[in-house]
Scaffold this motif. Structure first.
Motif, PDB file in Angstrom:
ATOM      1  N   ALA A 265       0.860  -1.188   0.000  1.00  0.00           N
ATOM      2  CA  ALA A 265       0.000   0.000   0.000  1.00  0.00           C
ATOM      3  C   ALA A 265       0.891   1.231   0.000  1.00  0.00           C
ATOM      4  CB  ALA A 265      -0.901   0.002   1.226  1.00  0.00           C
ATOM      5  N   ILE A 268      -1.842   6.884  -3.529  1.00  0.00           N
ATOM      6  CA  ILE A 268      -2.676   6.637  -4.696  1.00  0.00           C
ATOM      7  C   ILE A 268      -1.926   7.041  -5.974  1.00  0.00           C
ATOM      8  CG2 ILE A 268      -3.805   8.892  -4.565  1.00  0.00           C
ATOM      9  CD1 ILE A 268      -5.575   5.589  -5.438  1.00  0.00           C
ATOM     10  N   TYR A 271       0.014   2.205  -8.014  1.00  0.00           N
ATOM     11  CA  TYR A 271      -0.379   1.026  -8.793  1.00  0.00           C
ATOM     12  C   TYR A 271      -0.305   1.322 -10.288  1.00  0.00           C
ATOM     13  CZ  TYR A 271      -3.368  -2.948 -10.215  1.00  0.00           C
ATOM     14  OH  TYR A 271      -3.887  -4.080 -10.796  1.00  0.00           O
ATOM     15  N   ILE A 305      -7.793   0.887   3.511  1.00  0.00           N
ATOM     16  CA  ILE A 305      -7.402   2.063   2.745  1.00  0.00           C
ATOM     17  C   ILE A 305      -8.154   3.295   3.252  1.00  0.00           C
ATOM     18  CG2 ILE A 305      -7.376   3.149   0.471  1.00  0.00           C
ATOM     19  CD1 ILE A 305      -5.372   0.866   0.786  1.00  0.00           C
ATOM     20  N   GLU A 307      -9.726   6.900   3.250  1.00  0.00           N
ATOM     21  CA  GLU A 307     -10.321   7.816   2.277  1.00  0.00           C
ATOM     22  C   GLU A 307     -10.270   9.233   2.840  1.00  0.00           C
ATOM     23  OE1 GLU A 307     -13.898   6.799   0.279  1.00  0.00           O
ATOM     24  OE2 GLU A 307     -13.437   4.660   0.217  1.00  0.00           O
ATOM     25  N   ASP A 337      -3.356   3.185  -2.759  1.00  0.00           N
ATOM     26  CA  ASP A 337      -3.788   2.005  -3.492  1.00  0.00           C
ATOM     27  C   ASP A 337      -2.814   0.876  -3.170  1.00  0.00           C
ATOM     28  OD1 ASP A 337      -1.522   2.511  -5.120  1.00  0.00           O
ATOM     29  OD2 ASP A 337      -2.726   3.514  -6.651  1.00  0.00           O
ATOM     30  N   THR A 339      -0.413  -2.077  -4.635  1.00  0.00           N
ATOM     31  CA  THR A 339       0.307  -2.651  -5.774  1.00  0.00           C
ATOM     32  C   THR A 339       0.624  -4.112  -5.470  1.00  0.00           C
ATOM     33  OG1 THR A 339       1.305  -0.512  -6.311  1.00  0.00           O
ATOM     34  CG2 THR A 339       2.375  -2.482  -7.197  1.00  0.00           C
TER      35      THR A 339
END
Length: 377
Positions: A265, A268, A271, A305, A307, A337, A339
């Motif tokens: 993680a 964002i 990925y 995750i 937000e 995100d 990966t």
């Protein structure tokens, strides 16, 4: 929280701590203002982490630990037993962990401090001994992080040079901010870039702007210019074109949490970079201390995750400026995100580089066990 403007520190430290006093560089105001915020207790620490005065997994953990250390250093009276002191610390740590849930370094630091104070409380005759043990442990975390980052930089730079068989200089793309501002000093992924530059093998560092909070354009670019490292800022959406143009030899990013199989993680957009690097045949590396590894979870599917507020997309300056989006539009703003390990070439730690060796996942538990066994001799 009070503020105190200071001139740019030549060593670019995001955390200033001495004798029960803690100041944090307000990263929301960079690069236009260099202002430090006074942190007097765990409440200030929680707010600084949640509001992104400080960010970056290692720096978050250190900030939480030191904010508690400052609070207990300045306690005028505490009428309780050693066990009461341990419970007081434990409750404060639980509160601090709630500030940002994704980065494992924070919960890892809290767990270690809880275990320590409980052990001390079992043998202590007064509460002050428990408090002092917590303070000293937090101070050691600050010192150890810099040494850990420099080791990551060394291992990463050496590994990348070995992969570059034609001996030409290396150009590296990075995402978000993983340098002195995200750690106690030097940095993880940016530490590798620093080490490459120091050894004379870095051609150029490319940094993404890292929307929507712009950690790349505001913070990473600030650090690269500060250290006179040859660097270029790009829009997030320009990364694939940069790779296609043959201007990137490797991508290296940090991590907020790494699962036991290597799923990672991170900010964002990571990925997307990994997939683009895979398509263009470019190695994709993760640089992180072992404290970022959560071996209790088997894969990235178990990572929570965070937000963030819709304001970060609706307004300029990470949500603090004027509105630019249409009123009434709905927003999805994940901070991170995941990966998958299958598209990560290697994970660089302060104890060495972990590779997949032909498998779809990393044997991180095995690596940690090997490190533990070697350090026991």
């Amino acid at each position: 929280m009070g503020t105190d403007g200071v001139e740019q520190d030549k060593l670019l430290r995001s955390i200033r701590y001495k004798d029960g006093s803690l100041q944090l560089l307000d990263q929301r105001k960079l690069p236009l203002e260099t202002t430090y915020v006074d942190i007097r207790d765990s409440k200030d620490g929680w707010a600084a982490i949640s509001e992104m005065v400080v960010r970056g997994a290692p720096a978050i953990a250190i900030t939480a630990s030191l904010s508690l250390a400052v609070e207990i250093s300045n306690l005028r009276t505490f009428n309780g037993t050693p066990s009461d002191a341990a419970l007081f610390i434990s409750n404060k740590l639980d509160y601090l962990v709630s500030s940002r849930p994704t980065a494992v370094n924070l919960s890892d630091a809290a767990t270690k401090l809880k275990e320590l104070v409980q052990k001390v409380a079992a043998n202590a005759s007064e509460a002050q001994a428990v408090f002092q043990a917590c303070i000293e442990a937090a101070e050691i975390m600050l010192e150890d992080d810099v040494a850990s980052n420099k080791a990551i930089g060394h291992f990463g730079a050496r590994f990348l040079q070995k992969q570059q068989t034609d001996r030409r200089k290396i150009s590296v793309l990075t995402h978000c901010n993983t340098g002195s501002l995200a750690t106690a000093g030097y940095g993880t992924a940016l530490g590798v870039i620093r080490s490459l530059h120091e050894t004379g093998v870095l051609e150029r560092a490319y940094c993404t702007e890292t929307r929507p909070f712009n950690q790349g354009s505001r913070l990473t670019a600030f650090e690269l210019v500060h250290d006179n490292i040859p660097a270029t800022l790009i829009a997030d959406s320009a990364a694939a074109a940069l790779m296609k143009a043959g201007r990137v030899d490797a991508v290296i990013v940090g991590a907020d949490r790494v699962a036991a199989n290597g799923d990672t993680a991170n900010k964002i957009g990571t990925y997307s970079l990994a997939l683009s690097a895979l398509h263009h045949g470019i190695p994709f590396y993760v640089a992180a201390p072992l404290t970022s590894i959560d071996s209790s979870i088997s894969s990235g599917e178990e990572i929570v995750i965070e937000e963030r507020s819709a304001k970060e997309l609706l307004r300029t300056h990470g949500g603090m400026g004027e509105q630019v989006a249409a009123s009434g539009i709905s927003v999805w703003n994940p901070a991170f995100d995941v990966t998958p390990a299958t598209v990560i070439s290697a994970i660089v730690t302060e104890k060495g580089v972990i590779t997949r060796e032909g498998t779809d996942s990393f044997d991180i538990r095995g690596f940690i066990e090997k490190v533990a066994a070697s350090s026991s001799y």
